[in-house]
Design a protein around this motif. Sequence first.
Motif, PDB file in Angstrom:
ATOM      1  N   PRO A 214      55.932  18.536  43.814  1.00  0.00           N
ATOM      2  CA  PRO A 214      54.967  18.176  42.781  1.00  0.00           C
ATOM      3  C   PRO A 214      54.082  16.997  43.155  1.00  0.00           C
ATOM      4  O   PRO A 214      54.379  16.233  44.078  1.00  0.00           O
ATOM      5  CB  PRO A 214      55.873  17.796  41.601  1.00  0.00           C
ATOM      6  CG  PRO A 214      57.107  17.258  42.256  1.00  0.00           C
ATOM      7  CD  PRO A 214      57.295  18.094  43.492  1.00  0.00           C
ATOM      8  N   ASN A 215      53.005  16.840  42.392  1.00  0.00           N
ATOM      9  CA  ASN A 215      52.204  15.637  42.475  1.00  0.00           C
ATOM     10  C   ASN A 215      52.956  14.484  41.815  1.00  0.00           C
ATOM     11  O   ASN A 215      53.960  14.673  41.140  1.00  0.00           O
ATOM     12  CB  ASN A 215      50.850  15.838  41.782  1.00  0.00           C
ATOM     13  CG  ASN A 215      49.895  16.670  42.613  1.00  0.00           C
ATOM     14  OD1 ASN A 215      50.147  16.948  43.791  1.00  0.00           O
ATOM     15  ND2 ASN A 215      48.798  17.079  42.004  1.00  0.00           N
ATOM     16  N   ARG A 216      52.430  13.284  42.005  1.00  0.00           N
ATOM     17  CA  ARG A 216      53.133  12.093  41.527  1.00  0.00           C
ATOM     18  C   ARG A 216      53.315  12.095  40.009  1.00  0.00           C
ATOM     19  O   ARG A 216      54.386  11.712  39.513  1.00  0.00           O
ATOM     20  CB  ARG A 216      52.365  10.843  41.956  1.00  0.00           C
ATOM     21  CG  ARG A 216      53.093   9.556  41.635  1.00  0.00           C
ATOM     22  CD  ARG A 216      52.355   8.351  42.177  1.00  0.00           C
ATOM     23  NE  ARG A 216      53.098   7.137  41.964  1.00  0.00           N
ATOM     24  CZ  ARG A 216      52.690   5.934  42.352  1.00  0.00           C
ATOM     25  NH1 ARG A 216      51.536   5.818  42.999  1.00  0.00           N
ATOM     26  NH2 ARG A 216      53.422   4.855  42.108  1.00  0.00           N
ATOM     27  N   ASP A 217      52.299  12.522  39.259  1.00  0.00           N
ATOM     28  CA  ASP A 217      52.410  12.512  37.794  1.00  0.00           C
ATOM     29  C   ASP A 217      53.552  13.415  37.330  1.00  0.00           C
ATOM     30  O   ASP A 217      54.355  13.025  36.481  1.00  0.00           O
ATOM     31  CB  ASP A 217      51.095  12.954  37.160  1.00  0.00           C
ATOM     32  CG  ASP A 217      50.069  11.822  37.097  1.00  0.00           C
ATOM     33  OD1 ASP A 217      50.452  10.669  37.382  1.00  0.00           O
ATOM     34  OD2 ASP A 217      48.907  12.092  36.755  1.00  0.00           O
ATOM     35  N   ALA A 218      53.602  14.624  37.870  1.00  0.00           N
ATOM     36  CA  ALA A 218      54.692  15.537  37.499  1.00  0.00           C
ATOM     37  C   ALA A 218      56.030  15.008  37.983  1.00  0.00           C
ATOM     38  O   ALA A 218      57.068  15.206  37.338  1.00  0.00           O
ATOM     39  CB  ALA A 218      54.427  16.933  38.068  1.00  0.00           C
ATOM     40  N   ARG A 377      56.568  23.545  30.618  1.00  0.00           N
ATOM     41  CA  ARG A 377      55.476  23.654  29.636  1.00  0.00           C
ATOM     42  C   ARG A 377      54.997  22.276  29.184  1.00  0.00           C
ATOM     43  O   ARG A 377      53.795  22.038  29.050  1.00  0.00           O
ATOM     44  CB  ARG A 377      55.925  24.474  28.427  1.00  0.00           C
ATOM     45  CG  ARG A 377      55.994  25.969  28.663  1.00  0.00           C
ATOM     46  CD  ARG A 377      56.035  26.716  27.336  1.00  0.00           C
ATOM     47  NE  ARG A 377      57.226  26.357  26.560  1.00  0.00           N
ATOM     48  CZ  ARG A 377      58.354  27.042  26.548  1.00  0.00           C
ATOM     49  NH1 ARG A 377      58.456  28.139  27.297  1.00  0.00           N
ATOM     50  NH2 ARG A 377      59.372  26.663  25.809  1.00  0.00           N
ATOM     51  N   GLU A 378      55.944  21.378  28.932  1.00  0.00           N
ATOM     52  CA  GLU A 378      55.577  20.042  28.468  1.00  0.00           C
ATOM     53  C   GLU A 378      54.777  19.294  29.533  1.00  0.00           C
ATOM     54  O   GLU A 378      53.803  18.607  29.224  1.00  0.00           O
ATOM     55  CB  GLU A 378      56.839  19.259  28.104  1.00  0.00           C
ATOM     56  CG  GLU A 378      56.582  17.899  27.506  1.00  0.00           C
ATOM     57  CD  GLU A 378      55.877  17.957  26.162  1.00  0.00           C
ATOM     58  OE1 GLU A 378      55.139  17.000  25.847  1.00  0.00           O
ATOM     59  OE2 GLU A 378      56.047  18.965  25.437  1.00  0.00           O
ATOM     60  N   LEU A 379      55.191  19.412  30.798  1.00  0.00           N
ATOM     61  CA  LEU A 379      54.425  18.782  31.880  1.00  0.00           C
ATOM     62  C   LEU A 379      53.027  19.372  31.976  1.00  0.00           C
ATOM     63  O   LEU A 379      52.039  18.648  32.133  1.00  0.00           O
ATOM     64  CB  LEU A 379      55.167  18.949  33.204  1.00  0.00           C
ATOM     65  CG  LEU A 379      56.413  18.091  33.409  1.00  0.00           C
ATOM     66  CD1 LEU A 379      57.181  18.553  34.643  1.00  0.00           C
ATOM     67  CD2 LEU A 379      56.034  16.614  33.541  1.00  0.00           C
ATOM     68  N   GLN A 380      52.942  20.693  31.869  1.00  0.00           N
ATOM     69  CA  GLN A 380      51.637  21.353  31.973  1.00  0.00           C
ATOM     70  C   GLN A 380      50.720  20.925  30.835  1.00  0.00           C
ATOM     71  O   GLN A 380      49.521  20.677  31.043  1.00  0.00           O
ATOM     72  CB  GLN A 380      51.812  22.867  31.978  1.00  0.00           C
ATOM     73  CG  GLN A 380      50.547  23.639  32.300  1.00  0.00           C
ATOM     74  CD  GLN A 380      50.791  25.137  32.337  1.00  0.00           C
ATOM     75  OE1 GLN A 380      51.321  25.689  31.375  1.00  0.00           O
ATOM     76  NE2 GLN A 380      50.426  25.779  33.439  1.00  0.00           N
ATOM     77  N   SER A 381      51.271  20.820  29.647  1.00  0.00           N
ATOM     78  CA  SER A 381      50.450  20.423  28.499  1.00  0.00           C
ATOM     79  C   SER A 381      49.935  18.992  28.635  1.00  0.00           C
ATOM     80  O   SER A 381      48.905  18.634  28.057  1.00  0.00           O
ATOM     81  CB  SER A 381      51.255  20.565  27.202  1.00  0.00           C
ATOM     82  OG  SER A 381      52.298  19.613  27.147  1.00  0.00           O
ATOM     83  N   ALA A 382      50.665  18.186  29.412  1.00  0.00           N
ATOM     84  CA  ALA A 382      50.237  16.805  29.650  1.00  0.00           C
ATOM     85  C   ALA A 382      49.316  16.690  30.863  1.00  0.00           C
ATOM     86  O   ALA A 382      48.963  15.583  31.276  1.00  0.00           O
ATOM     87  CB  ALA A 382      51.461  15.915  29.845  1.00  0.00           C
ATOM     88  N   GLY A 383      48.946  17.825  31.439  1.00  0.00           N
ATOM     89  CA  GLY A 383      48.063  17.820  32.598  1.00  0.00           C
ATOM     90  C   GLY A 383      48.756  17.497  33.900  1.00  0.00           C
ATOM     91  O   GLY A 383      48.105  17.100  34.868  1.00  0.00           O
TER      92      GLY A 383
END
Length: 547
Positions: A214-218, A377-383
Amino acid sequence: MVPRSRPRNGRASSCSTTTSFVRPRRARRSIPSGSTSIGRITGTTTSSTACARLRCSTATPTGARMTHGSSSSLCEEKTERGGRVATATGARKATARWRSSTGAMQVRSSRRSRWQCSNEPSMKVLVVGSGAREHALVWKCVQSDLVERVYCAPGNGGTGGMARNIGIGAADVVRLVDFAKRERLGLIILGPEAAVDAGVGDALRHAGFDVFGPNRDAGRIESSKSFAKGLMRRAQIPTADFDVFTRPAPAKEWARARDGQVAVKADGLARGKGVIVCESVEASDRAIDAVLVEQRFGRSGATIVVEERLEGPELSVHAVTDGTDVIALAPARDYKRAGEGDRGANTGGMGAYSPPKGVGEALVQEVVERVMQPAVRELQSAGAEFRGVLYAGLILTKQGVRTLEFNARFGDPEAQVVLPRLQSDFVALALASAKGGLADHPDLRWNNQACVGVVVASGNYPDDAAMTLGHRMRGLAEMPPGVLIFHAGTRFEPGNGLVTDGGRVVTSVALADTVAAARAAALSGARQVRFEGAFFRSDIAEEADEG
């Protein structure tokens, strides 16, 4: 059978250990069924030149031997030291497998996987990291028909036996991107959490590369315990009651209200050692002071999570995701304490086995639906789209499954017991995740055998200050049949051969028809690994032998 989830169309199907999903338009390359013959992995050399001839075993500079088991895609090449290194090459690539009846090696011409990536040229793959997890990942990558060459950065004394070690740190973003551009890499696999937290995935994706990780945010789902617990609460993922603190007094008050029956967790990364489990008010007070006042974990412990202590057996479940679809891998159970009977300090993990006792397909499906899908889903919704492998650390309480933590990469030592059971092409799976194509990926195929891994560690591990490194290693060339050795804290030292270079030194792994047989074989391999101060737990997977 391991469940999978495809939330796009609302369907969930199950993969089979005996049959393979086949897309109607194309026939899929058949994969040999599980073999009881497994190769030993004890390489040390890091140089790479021209591909030579195929042989069943490989002599390395330290006198160790490498033998290849079923479904291996390896060939030898001579090195500057006069030894040989096994590698996947485009010039003369072949797949070596054992004929089960005779033990003789068969060599057949290479055929690329005809699933989805059949139009992909043979690619170069980079595995980032230096642990036993990364050695297991390298081992899976060289078996792939999609792969021309495998690199490992920085690697260890074992990865150099089948990949080319590159002297670049796992968190060295600039040099990793430069290397990827220079070598025109087709896939980069992020091993350790340090690479994720440093933003290696972000930089490589920005440069146009396919990345499994993943990227750092995820990745904050691992690098910040408070972030992860907040995500669990928002996504209604079952977990323990908790609160977040930066000052000792309110943290102690919260713990006292629960009679000190809590777990104190450093918010940041602490190499798997940032959790203190308490049984009394005195213990919780000491733990909170150790993290917040004494700063045992440095800046990682500037914020802490204090949560109620849960009781029950633990469970590790990995799921590969492309940010939308989720495919569960085989479950495992690891052992975190340094001493027998789960006593002593927390470690990065002293062993694991798969499949765990009492864990069936229905439970894994429940984890996918109640834990993995909501988190993605929660990660995706947060971009923060997550592409890679998501690891859920779980506990099976009397009230049901509860989530202890998430990791944004393969667990170590869980990877060493899950990947040997995977019969499908791992590189094809990782590439599908990186490209966002898991919805069309065939169901995974699994070896029905059990797998057990036992970590051999340096004396005084996990106390970094008390450990001494650089001890010469012996016994790696004398492994019992059917034992895999995945290196972690090892390095090649001219004149001495392999020496210790970390707390967890190697993982001894074995597959067998029963957990008891796999455990016995893995322990026999661990006993054979000799260096000053070496120790291991002899009770790994012992629970599976009990009625």
